[in-house]
Write a protein that holds these residues in place. Structure first.
Motif, PDB file in Angstrom:
ATOM      1  N   ALA A 165       1.431  -1.768  -2.833  1.00  0.00           N
ATOM      2  CA  ALA A 165       2.620  -0.945  -2.325  1.00  0.00           C
ATOM      3  C   ALA A 165       3.234   0.051  -3.326  1.00  0.00           C
ATOM      4  O   ALA A 165       3.182  -0.502  -4.444  1.00  0.00           O
ATOM      5  CB  ALA A 165       3.825  -2.005  -1.750  1.00  0.00           C
ATOM      6  N   ARG A 166       3.742   1.000  -2.649  1.00  0.00           N
ATOM      7  CA  ARG A 166       4.237   2.036  -3.495  1.00  0.00           C
ATOM      8  C   ARG A 166       5.370   2.917  -2.904  1.00  0.00           C
ATOM      9  O   ARG A 166       4.715   3.596  -1.662  1.00  0.00           O
ATOM     10  CB  ARG A 166       3.379   2.933  -4.366  1.00  0.00           C
TER      11      ARG A 166
ATOM     12  N   ARG B 299       1.199   3.680   6.179  1.00  0.00           N
ATOM     13  CA  ARG B 299       1.564   5.084   5.298  1.00  0.00           C
ATOM     14  C   ARG B 299       2.756   5.578   6.095  1.00  0.00           C
ATOM     15  O   ARG B 299       3.223   5.612   7.215  1.00  0.00           O
ATOM     16  CB  ARG B 299       0.628   6.105   5.936  1.00  0.00           C
TER      17      ARG B 299
ATOM     18  N   SER C 270       6.791  -0.089  -7.321  1.00  0.00           N
ATOM     19  CA  SER C 270       5.722  -0.446  -6.737  1.00  0.00           C
ATOM     20  C   SER C 270       5.433  -1.977  -6.943  1.00  0.00           C
ATOM     21  O   SER C 270       6.082  -2.596  -7.809  1.00  0.00           O
ATOM     22  CB  SER C 270       4.428   0.149  -7.462  1.00  0.00           C
TER      23      SER C 270
ATOM     24  N   GLU D 285      -2.958   1.974   9.884  1.00  0.00           N
ATOM     25  CA  GLU D 285      -4.128   2.253   9.836  1.00  0.00           C
ATOM     26  C   GLU D 285      -4.964   1.006   9.840  1.00  0.00           C
ATOM     27  O   GLU D 285      -4.632  -0.203   8.769  1.00  0.00           O
ATOM     28  CB  GLU D 285      -4.721   3.179   9.180  1.00  0.00           C
TER      29      GLU D 285
ATOM     30  N   ARG E 199       5.767   8.628   5.712  1.00  0.00           N
ATOM     31  CA  ARG E 199       5.816  10.021   5.167  1.00  0.00           C
ATOM     32  C   ARG E 199       7.232  10.388   5.648  1.00  0.00           C
ATOM     33  O   ARG E 199       7.532  10.700   6.665  1.00  0.00           O
ATOM     34  CB  ARG E 199       4.839  10.822   5.589  1.00  0.00           C
TER      35      ARG E 199
ATOM     36  N   THR F 186       0.333   5.471  15.537  1.00  0.00           N
ATOM     37  CA  THR F 186       1.367   6.513  14.511  1.00  0.00           C
ATOM     38  C   THR F 186       2.677   6.612  15.543  1.00  0.00           C
ATOM     39  O   THR F 186       2.732   6.269  16.830  1.00  0.00           O
ATOM     40  CB  THR F 186       0.876   8.050  14.995  1.00  0.00           C
TER      41      THR F 186
ATOM     42  N   ASP G 220      -3.571  -1.057   6.543  1.00  0.00           N
ATOM     43  CA  ASP G 220      -2.843  -0.267   5.731  1.00  0.00           C
ATOM     44  C   ASP G 220      -1.788   0.341   6.448  1.00  0.00           C
ATOM     45  O   ASP G 220      -1.641   0.825   7.366  1.00  0.00           O
ATOM     46  CB  ASP G 220      -3.913   0.794   5.409  1.00  0.00           C
TER      47      ASP G 220
ATOM     48  N   ASP H 162       8.569   8.463   0.682  1.00  0.00           N
ATOM     49  CA  ASP H 162       7.199   8.321   0.906  1.00  0.00           C
ATOM     50  C   ASP H 162       6.926   6.908   0.578  1.00  0.00           C
ATOM     51  O   ASP H 162       7.488   6.195  -0.291  1.00  0.00           O
ATOM     52  CB  ASP H 162       6.322   9.299   0.389  1.00  0.00           C
ATOM     53  N   GLY H 163       5.925   6.275   1.199  1.00  0.00           N
ATOM     54  CA  GLY H 163       5.300   5.079   1.039  1.00  0.00           C
ATOM     55  C   GLY H 163       4.102   4.768   1.433  1.00  0.00           C
ATOM     56  O   GLY H 163       3.559   5.116   2.447  1.00  0.00           O
ATOM     57  N   ASP H 164       3.232   3.719   0.851  1.00  0.00           N
ATOM     58  CA  ASP H 164       1.788   3.375   0.899  1.00  0.00           C
ATOM     59  C   ASP H 164       1.793   1.781   0.811  1.00  0.00           C
ATOM     60  O   ASP H 164       2.169   1.421  -0.400  1.00  0.00           O
ATOM     61  CB  ASP H 164       0.972   4.121   0.283  1.00  0.00           C
TER      62      ASP H 164
ATOM     63  N   GLN I 229      -1.071  -0.537   0.908  1.00  0.00           N
ATOM     64  CA  GLN I 229      -2.582  -0.617   1.052  1.00  0.00           C
ATOM     65  C   GLN I 229      -3.189  -1.830   0.881  1.00  0.00           C
ATOM     66  O   GLN I 229      -2.633  -2.737   0.112  1.00  0.00           O
ATOM     67  CB  GLN I 229      -3.689   0.394   0.077  1.00  0.00           C
TER      68      GLN I 229
END
Length: 579
Positions: free
Chosen positions: A465-466, A424, A517, A405, A426, A394, A422, A447-449, A451
């Protein structure tokens, strides 16, 4: 020994024909003497000795040996005696002037080397004992890969030794070595039997690290990244070896420094103790302090380091705080086993006190970001060729939160590393992110992810990804003309449209949401946006208020390498329109 290419002359002259003792002068001349133990033939040999004898044996007084080695004179003056019980004794002095020589392989050579020798040798049928003193006041010598310039740094070596021919036992009981401006040391050597490696113990009274490293260490680093490293300061301590294998190092460093252009790193004013043993297990602790240093242009602050090093293992014994960029890296745990081996293992745990991102970026020549970076690096471990993160990594960045992660790196030091993770993101500040590039300003949060990220040889081969505006975000949402132009250019759409007509008077525009995305599979990015657009395509930027600007994308499938190149150059393929 063979004597060739000359007439051997033996001349005996009775000098004292009367009395209890007789003295005979012996002269021997030889054109050339060859033997496998000699580096090259010895020529123009003249041996002169006054030979006497009594009840105890025979003696040679005021003996002289003159010869040439590769046309350079060698002189030896000596006294010798031989007892009836087989014991013998020799004392003498010798000198070689301007000796230039090389062996056929080129691995050993001298150039204008001066050698002074003082010797006392005693022997019998069981062992030979000697006290030797060598002076090397000038000239040069080479023993692959070490080059010694005794003209710049004269040396003396004093040694006491003994040798048992029957068993091959060899021992230098004590030696004392001095090389002006380089080092002073003493020690011993021991070999218990023929064929056994020699055990060496060297006590370094003082070593000037710059010339000592350049002369005795750097030649062995040719071809490595430390080949051009620079070492400074002083050191003392003990070094133990068996044959060519180091067994123990115990050094005290004073004002030492190291600088490596290859690693773009260095440390200054290093003081403390450095201990290492070849045997794994418990060893003496090391304690080092340095006043400062750098990685690239990133300045490092004063630090104290306590660790234990044995064999190929390293263990941090106390937490370490490394100041940098207005913050610090607090290392709580660091342990490495079998470093340099295929089955290397490691553990690492650290906390990052908030560091200034702008300072960090400037130091490494990156685009300059504002804000701070901080967070935790928990339980990073390397085991059986797999680098793994026990928890989430983090960090605070761009006034938001970043988490990594499920990190796994397979074969991290191999030719084709494989990575799984992964990511993350925020509530990141878009103004801080876009302000670092010539992309145009975007105000707001994001925000984004990412995965199921998979990298092969550090290049992405698949992910989902988004990124988009967080739900309920109440921050100011504005996007500049330049940002709109560059978003359009990434997709190959028209640019400069907003410079026409009345819209050119607006520097930026309000937007409601941003979203994009990508699902990467088989080298192709399958793209989408916030929602379907009227007339086809998908909305990337949804405008708000008047004048309203929407950015719409039409391309659903884009080659990933092409997309990355387009993103870098703010140019692209067809498929994004501004309307």
């Amino acid at each position: 020994m063979s004597i060739t290419r000359a007439t051997l002359v033996l001349q005996c002259l009775l000098l004292m024909p009367f009395g209890a003792h007789a003295v005979t002068r012996v002269q021997i001349r030889a054109g050339s003497i060859e033997h496998p133990a000699l580096p090259s033939p010895i020529t123009n040999v003249r041996f002169d000795c006054r030979l006497g004898h009594d009840r105890d044996g025979a003696s040679c007084r005021k003996g002289e040996l003159h010869a040439k080695l590769q046309d350079r004179p060698l002189t030896l003056r000596f006294d010798a005696s031989l007892k009836r019980n087989g014991a013998w004794h020799v004392t003498g002095t010798g000198r070689a002037n301007q000796w230039t020589w090389s062996d056929p392989t080129g691995r050993y050579a001298t150039d204008k080397l001066d050698i002074d020798l003082h010797a006392r040798i005693d022997g019998d049928s069981r062992q030979i004992r000697a006290a030797l003193e060598f002076g090397l006041p000038g000239g040069q010598a080479y023993a692959e890969p070490v080059f010694l310039d005794f003209g710049a740094a004269p040396a003396t070596l004093v040694a006491r030794l003994q040798y048992a021919p029957a068993t091959g036992r060899f021992e230098v009981e004590h030696f004392d070595l001095k090389q002006r401006g380089v080092l002073q040391g003493a020690g011993s050597l021991r070999r218990t039997a023929a064929g056994e490696p020699i055990a060496i113990v060297a006590d370094v009274r003082e070593a000037q690290l710059a010339p000592a490293f350049a002369t005795y260490v750097q030649p062995f680093l040719v071809g490595t990244r430390l080949e051009k490293a620079q070492i400074s300061g002083r050191a003392s301590g003990r070094i133990e070896a068996r044959g060519t294998q180091l067994q123990r190092v115990a050094l005290v460093l004073e004002g030492a420094g190291i600088e490596s252009d290859s690693y773009e790193a260095g440390l200054q004013q290093i003081d403390g103790t450095l201990n290492w043993r070849a045997e794994a297990g418990e060893g003496e602790a090391s304690s080092l302090r340095w006043a400062g240093g750098h990685i690239a242009k990133l300045e490092l602050g004063a630090t104290e380091l306590k660790l234990r090093t044995t064999a190929r293992d390293v263990e941090l014994l106390a937490p370490m705080r490394l100041p940098l960029a207005g913050g610090a890296l607090n290392v709580r745990e660091l342990a490495v086993q079998r470093a340099g081996k295929p089955d290397v293992a490691a553990r690492f745990d650290a906390q990052v006190e908030p560091i200034d991102l702008a300072t960090l970026c400037r130091a490494f020549g990156w685009p300059e970001f504002g804000g701070q970076l901080g967070g935790r690096l928990p339980g990073l471990s390397l085991q059986q060729g797999e680098l793994k993160l026990d928890g989430a990594l983090t960090a605070k960045a761009f006034d938001g939160d970043v988490a990594l992660e499920g990190l796994r790196v397979l074969d991290p030091f191999g030719r084709v590393p494989r990575v799984e993770a992964d990511i993350r993101l925020r509530n990141l500040d878009l103004a801080a992110i876009t302000g670092a590039f010539s992309f145009g300003r975007i105000d707001g949060r994001i925000d984004g992810d990412v995965q199921d990220l998979r990298l092969l040889n550090w290049k992405p081969i698949s992910f989902r990804a988004r990124i988009g505006t967080p739900p309920g975000d109440r921050s100011r949402h504005r996007i500049s003309q330049r940002a709109i132009d560059n978003i359009s250019a990434v997709g190959g759409g028209p640019t400069g449209l907003l410079q026409r007509g009345a819209l050119r008077f607006f520097e930026d525009f309000a937007y409601e949401r941003i979203g994009w995305s990508c699902v990467l599979t088989g080298g192709v990015c399958h793209m989408d946006g916030l929602e379907p657009a009227k007339g086809g395509g998908y909305v990337l930027v949804k405008g708000r208020l008047l004048p309203r600007i929407d950015v719409v994308g039409y391309s659903r499938e884009v080659d990933w390498e092409t997309f990355v190149a387009q993103l870098k150059s703010a140019r692209g393929a067809e498929g994004i329109q501004v309307r």
